[in-house]
Scaffold this motif. Structure first.
Motif, PDB file in Angstrom:
ATOM      1  N   ALA A  37       0.699  -1.335   0.247  1.00  0.00           N
ATOM      2  CA  ALA A  37      -0.055   0.099  -0.076  1.00  0.00           C
ATOM      3  C   ALA A  37       0.920   1.253   0.033  1.00  0.00           C
ATOM      4  CB  ALA A  37      -0.897   0.124   1.214  1.00  0.00           C
ATOM      5  N   THR A  93      -4.373   7.159  -1.778  1.00  0.00           N
ATOM      6  CA  THR A  93      -3.894   5.652  -1.523  1.00  0.00           C
ATOM      7  C   THR A  93      -3.943   4.803  -2.762  1.00  0.00           C
ATOM      8  OG1 THR A  93      -6.065   5.314  -0.647  1.00  0.00           O
ATOM      9  CG2 THR A  93      -4.625   6.028   0.777  1.00  0.00           C
ATOM     10  N   ASN A  94      -3.129   3.849  -2.535  1.00  0.00           N
ATOM     11  CA  ASN A  94      -2.954   2.757  -3.684  1.00  0.00           C
ATOM     12  C   ASN A  94      -2.777   1.477  -2.835  1.00  0.00           C
ATOM     13  OD1 ASN A  94      -3.464   1.884  -6.085  1.00  0.00           O
ATOM     14  ND2 ASN A  94      -1.542   1.838  -6.657  1.00  0.00           N
ATOM     15  N   TYR A  95      -3.345   0.433  -3.326  1.00  0.00           N
ATOM     16  CA  TYR A  95      -3.171  -0.959  -2.788  1.00  0.00           C
ATOM     17  C   TYR A  95      -2.803  -2.053  -3.833  1.00  0.00           C
ATOM     18  CZ  TYR A  95      -5.527   1.225   1.410  1.00  0.00           C
ATOM     19  OH  TYR A  95      -5.852   2.215   2.273  1.00  0.00           O
ATOM     20  N   ASP A 136      -3.859  -5.608  -5.233  1.00  0.00           N
ATOM     21  CA  ASP A 136      -5.129  -6.317  -5.541  1.00  0.00           C
ATOM     22  C   ASP A 136      -5.229  -7.093  -4.452  1.00  0.00           C
ATOM     23  OD1 ASP A 136      -5.008  -6.219  -9.080  1.00  0.00           O
ATOM     24  OD2 ASP A 136      -5.493  -4.798  -7.824  1.00  0.00           O
ATOM     25  N   LYS A 188      -6.841  -5.133  -1.249  1.00  0.00           N
ATOM     26  CA  LYS A 188      -7.836  -4.354  -1.468  1.00  0.00           C
ATOM     27  C   LYS A 188      -9.140  -4.879  -0.688  1.00  0.00           C
ATOM     28  CE  LYS A 188      -6.667  -2.024  -5.888  1.00  0.00           C
ATOM     29  NZ  LYS A 188      -6.950  -1.979  -7.327  1.00  0.00           N
ATOM     30  N   GLY A 189      -9.572  -3.679   0.136  1.00  0.00           N
ATOM     31  CA  GLY A 189     -10.796  -4.146   0.903  1.00  0.00           C
ATOM     32  C   GLY A 189     -10.533  -4.507   2.017  1.00  0.00           C
ATOM     33  N   THR A 214      -6.108  -1.033   5.371  1.00  0.00           N
ATOM     34  CA  THR A 214      -6.078   0.476   4.849  1.00  0.00           C
ATOM     35  C   THR A 214      -4.846   1.078   5.627  1.00  0.00           C
ATOM     36  OG1 THR A 214      -8.511   0.400   5.510  1.00  0.00           O
ATOM     37  CG2 THR A 214      -7.491   2.508   5.934  1.00  0.00           C
TER      38      THR A 214
END
Length: 115
Positions: free
Chosen positions: A49, A57-59, A61, A64-65, A68
């Motif tokens: 992340a 922000t970027n995560y 795959d 993701k979800g 955080t």
């Protein structure tokens, strides 16, 4: 010199939660991006992340979800909230700091997710 210290790693059961912290200290004029990476045994280090100075922000795959990333600029800290942990999240987690003078890494904190 910039110094990073991660904390919060440990053992958690699958489906559980863990919160990682990373504190930066030293000669820091401005913090750009702050990232979390991880490295599992026998695998390459991968980006988990990223959070920019503006809070974007970027995560990966794979998280993701569930994960955080957040930061506290005043305290020079970055956090990773890990929810719904999976055994494949088991790895050493590293924070990385991007400043005008370069990039710095912490020493890592072990996260183990049991099935």
């Amino acid at each position: 010199q910039v110094h990073l210290v991660e904390s919060g790693g440990g053992l958690v059961q699958a489906g559980g939660s863990l919160r990682l912290s990373c504190a930066a200290s030293g000669s820091i004029s401005r913090i750009n991006a702050m990232d979390w990476y991880r490295q599992a045994p026998g695998k390459q280090r991968e980006l988990v992340a990223t959070i920019t100075s503006g809070g974007n922000t970027n995560y990966a795959d794979s998280v993701k979800g569930r994960f955080t990333i957040s930061r506290d600029n005043a305290k020079r800290m970055v956090f990773l909230q890990m929810n719904s942990a999976k055994p494949e999240d088991t790895a050493v987690y590293y924070c990385r700091l991007s400043v005008p003078s370069g990039m710095y890494w912490g020493q890592g904190t072990q996260v183990t997710v049991s099935s």
